[in-house]
Design an enzyme around this catalytic site. Sequence first.
Site, short mmCIF file in Angstrom:
data_model
loop_
_atom_site.label_atom_id
_atom_site.label_comp_id
_atom_site.label_asym_id
_atom_site.label_seq_id
_atom_site.Cartn_x
_atom_site.Cartn_y
_atom_site.Cartn_z
CD GLU A 73 -0.31 -11.99 -1.29
OE1 GLU A 73 -0.41 -13.05 -0.67
OE2 GLU A 73 -0.73 -10.88 -0.87
CB SER B 201 1.66 -12.96 2.66
OG SER B 201 0.91 -13.35 3.78
NE ARG C 154 -3.45 -13.93 -0.80
CZ ARG C 154 -4.37 -14.40 0.06
NH1 ARG C 154 -5.48 -14.96 -0.40
NH2 ARG C 154 -4.19 -14.28 1.34
P1 FAD Z 1 -2.18 -1.87 -5.02
O1 FAD Z 1 -1.06 -2.33 -4.16
O2 FAD Z 1 -2.30 -0.42 -5.25
O3 FAD Z 1 -2.10 -2.61 -6.42
C1 FAD Z 1 -1.87 -4.00 -6.49
C2 FAD Z 1 -1.86 -4.43 -7.97
O4 FAD Z 1 -3.17 -4.27 -8.52
C3 FAD Z 1 -0.93 -3.57 -8.85
O5 FAD Z 1 -0.40 -4.41 -9.85
C4 FAD Z 1 -1.88 -2.54 -9.46
O6 FAD Z 1 -1.41 -2.05 -10.71
C5 FAD Z 1 -3.15 -3.34 -9.62
N1 FAD Z 1 -4.37 -2.54 -9.49
C6 FAD Z 1 -4.79 -1.83 -8.41
N2 FAD Z 1 -5.99 -1.27 -8.64
C7 FAD Z 1 -6.35 -1.63 -9.89
C8 FAD Z 1 -7.50 -1.36 -10.71
N3 FAD Z 1 -8.51 -0.62 -10.28
N4 FAD Z 1 -7.52 -1.89 -11.96
C9 FAD Z 1 -6.48 -2.66 -12.43
N5 FAD Z 1 -5.38 -2.93 -11.70
C10 FAD Z 1 -5.32 -2.43 -10.45
N6 FAD Z 1 -4.18 -9.64 0.79
C11 FAD Z 1 -5.01 -10.70 0.94
O7 FAD Z 1 -5.49 -11.27 -0.06
N7 FAD Z 1 -5.35 -11.17 2.17
C12 FAD Z 1 -4.89 -10.61 3.30
O8 FAD Z 1 -5.22 -11.06 4.40
C13 FAD Z 1 -4.01 -9.50 3.18
N8 FAD Z 1 -3.50 -8.91 4.28
C14 FAD Z 1 -2.65 -7.84 4.16
C15 FAD Z 1 -2.15 -7.25 5.33
C16 FAD Z 1 -1.31 -6.15 5.26
C17 FAD Z 1 -0.79 -5.52 6.51
C18 FAD Z 1 -0.96 -5.62 3.98
C19 FAD Z 1 -0.09 -4.42 3.88
C20 FAD Z 1 -1.44 -6.22 2.81
C21 FAD Z 1 -2.28 -7.34 2.90
N9 FAD Z 1 -2.80 -7.98 1.75
C22 FAD Z 1 -3.67 -9.04 1.88
C23 FAD Z 1 -2.41 -7.51 0.39
C24 FAD Z 1 -3.26 -6.32 -0.12
O9 FAD Z 1 -3.97 -5.71 0.91
C25 FAD Z 1 -4.23 -6.75 -1.22
O10 FAD Z 1 -3.54 -7.33 -2.30
C26 FAD Z 1 -5.06 -5.57 -1.75
O11 FAD Z 1 -6.08 -6.03 -2.60
C27 FAD Z 1 -4.20 -4.54 -2.50
O12 FAD Z 1 -5.00 -3.40 -2.75
P2 FAD Z 1 -4.35 -2.02 -3.16
O13 FAD Z 1 -5.46 -1.10 -3.53
O14 FAD Z 1 -3.42 -1.55 -2.11
O15 FAD Z 1 -3.55 -2.46 -4.47
N1 EPU Z 2 3.67 -19.83 11.00
C1 EPU Z 2 4.97 -20.14 11.30
N2 EPU Z 2 5.86 -19.12 11.43
C2 EPU Z 2 5.52 -17.83 11.25
C3 EPU Z 2 4.18 -17.50 10.96
C4 EPU Z 2 3.27 -18.53 10.83
O1 EPU Z 2 5.34 -21.32 11.46
O2 EPU Z 2 6.39 -16.96 11.36
C5 EPU Z 2 2.69 -20.90 10.85
C6 EPU Z 2 1.50 -20.70 11.79
O3 EPU Z 2 1.77 -21.31 13.02
C7 EPU Z 2 0.37 -21.35 11.07
C8 EPU Z 2 0.75 -21.18 9.61
O4 EPU Z 2 2.12 -20.84 9.55
O5 EPU Z 2 0.33 -22.71 11.36
C9 EPU Z 2 -0.11 -20.16 8.88
O6 EPU Z 2 0.04 -18.89 9.46
P1 EPU Z 2 -1.10 -17.78 9.37
O7 EPU Z 2 -2.38 -18.32 9.90
O8 EPU Z 2 -0.55 -16.53 9.95
O9 EPU Z 2 -1.36 -17.61 7.82
P2 EPU Z 2 -0.42 -17.39 6.56
O10 EPU Z 2 -0.44 -18.63 5.73
O11 EPU Z 2 0.93 -16.86 6.93
C10 EPU Z 2 -2.33 -16.53 5.04
C11 EPU Z 2 -2.45 -15.45 4.01
C12 EPU Z 2 -2.76 -14.13 4.69
C13 EPU Z 2 -4.10 -14.26 5.41
C14 EPU Z 2 -3.98 -15.39 6.44
C15 EPU Z 2 -5.32 -15.70 7.07
C16 EPU Z 2 -1.10 -16.05 2.10
C17 EPU Z 2 0.18 -15.86 1.36
N3 EPU Z 2 -1.22 -15.36 3.24
O12 EPU Z 2 -1.20 -16.21 5.84
O13 EPU Z 2 -2.89 -13.12 3.70
O14 EPU Z 2 -4.45 -13.07 6.05
O15 EPU Z 2 -3.53 -16.61 5.80
O16 EPU Z 2 -6.15 -16.30 6.14
O17 EPU Z 2 -1.97 -16.78 1.64
C18 EPU Z 2 -1.64 -11.55 2.42
O18 EPU Z 2 -2.02 -12.19 1.42
O19 EPU Z 2 -0.92 -10.53 2.34
C19 EPU Z 2 -2.03 -12.03 3.74
C20 EPU Z 2 -1.65 -11.44 4.87
#
Ligand code: FAD
Ligand code: EPU
Length: 341
Positions: free
Chosen positions: A337, A239, A164
């Site tokens: 994050e 997250s 990240r």
């Molecule tokens: P924004 O929120 O619009 O911007 C994020 C940051 O990047 C800001 O600081 C912005 O200024 C900058 N930025 C955006 N575009 C540019 C650009 N073109 N050039 C320079 N700077 C820029 N993330 C994960 O890694 N893994 C996951 O599994 C994951 N799951 C998610 C689930 C949900 C339900 C949600 C809501 C979010 C999740 N995220 C996850 C976080 C998010 O989706 C990512 O960080 C994504 O890359 C953000 O994209 P965005 O276009 O919405 O960025």
């Molecule tokens: N868990 C708990 N309590 C909870 C939720 C989860 O104890 O309320 C435990 C689960 O049982 C599991 C562990 O925590 O053992 C991990 O949970 P999960 O697999 O849901 O993954 P996470 O660590 O919470 C991360 C990323 C996610 C990504 C998933 C899958 C980060 C900060 N988050 O979540 O990314 O989708 O793994 O790879 O690294 C994001 O970055 O926004 C995001 C959603």
Amino acid sequence: MQILTDFDLTPYNTFAVSCRAYAFCEVFDSSSLRRALDYASAESLPVLVLGGGSNVLFSDDYPGLVIRMGIPGIELIEEDGDQVQVRAGAGENWHQLVMHCLINGFYGLENMVLIPGTTGAAPIQNIGAYGVELSRFLVNLTALEVNSGELWTFDREACQFGYRDSVFKHCRPGELIITSVTLQLSRTAAPETGYQALQEELQRRQAGTEPDPLLVAQAVMAIRQSKLPDPALLPNCGSFFKNPVVDEATCQALEGRFGEVPVFPLPEQPGYVKVPAAWLLDRAGWKGQRRGAAGVHRNQAVVLVNYGGATGAELLALARDMQRSVAEEYGISLEPEVRII
Ligand code: FAD
Ligand code: EPU
């Protein structure tokens, strides 16, 4: 390109926090991006680039120009044996890019399906899910340096990717604007199925057969939909905190207190592991907590949610209390994050 003033950003952030930008515009090519930057410079306004707004928390109104990144385009730029290079504009929706690649038989991104946001934001925090990170596929990206107006190419090494993390997370917002991203993918399917939750889902779906990338994508989508709230229904940013990286001694101390701890390996940092922030917060009693309209999701203790009308300051205050409680309970510091603006 039209500049709008006193612009409502509520529909442009997935926390649905009500806030306004002093000025706002959308850009669809490099020349309109440059014109927007000229305007900001002439008016001495700070600049914030926004993609899908799925990783930002506005703690207040934004006193500058918000530039919504809309540069489109997906093209196959190189083929060498089974390797292909795909270049995408920064404004392309990430999930749609993943699906486009899968449908065309360009494999690798399947575990990162359904991550919200734009392609240009993906390198900022090196998005990742289910055992795979963007850094594995990135060949290079182009970014406009705002001060000089120069367009730079960053290869993978120059991006300094980590968990990240990237070089772009450490520069001032608006200093470098990513305009396109080039990825190396393969025509040969080699799905990554080691992540435990994914393995279990694949077993349920097709036990005994080799999973193909489309099946992996379907399994990942099902897991995500069961675990994470849909921002359109319950506003959130995924997250809120990164999973803290701890050394072996800290991990052993946790195991001494709580028995088995779910940890994720960190190959690039031997001797260290990631502990799920969700697990720490859950054990500290945060799951399902609510303070007015700001809350912690009932199934995922690391996901903050807006039940309707929560302000950025309220969500931030809740996040700060969660950080304090984890520091007191475990001596571990949680790092957001989500980008706090
Ligand atoms: P924004 O929120 O619009 O911007 C994020 C940051 O990047 C800001 O600081 C912005 O200024 C900058 N930025 C955006 N575009 C540019 C650009 N073109 N050039 C320079 N700077 C820029 N993330 C994960 O890694 N893994 C996951 O599994 C994951 N799951 C998610 C689930 C949900 C339900 C949600 C809501 C979010 C999740 N995220 C996850 C976080 C998010 O989706 C990512 O960080 C994504 O890359 C953000 O994209 P965005 O276009 O919405 O960025
Ligand atoms: N868990 C708990 N309590 C909870 C939720 C989860 O104890 O309320 C435990 C689960 O049982 C599991 C562990 O925590 O053992 C991990 O949970 P999960 O697999 O849901 O993954 P996470 O660590 O919470 C991360 C990323 C996610 C990504 C998933 C899958 C980060 C900060 N988050 O979540 O990314 O989708 O793994 O790879 O690294 C994001 O970055 O926004 C995001 C959603």
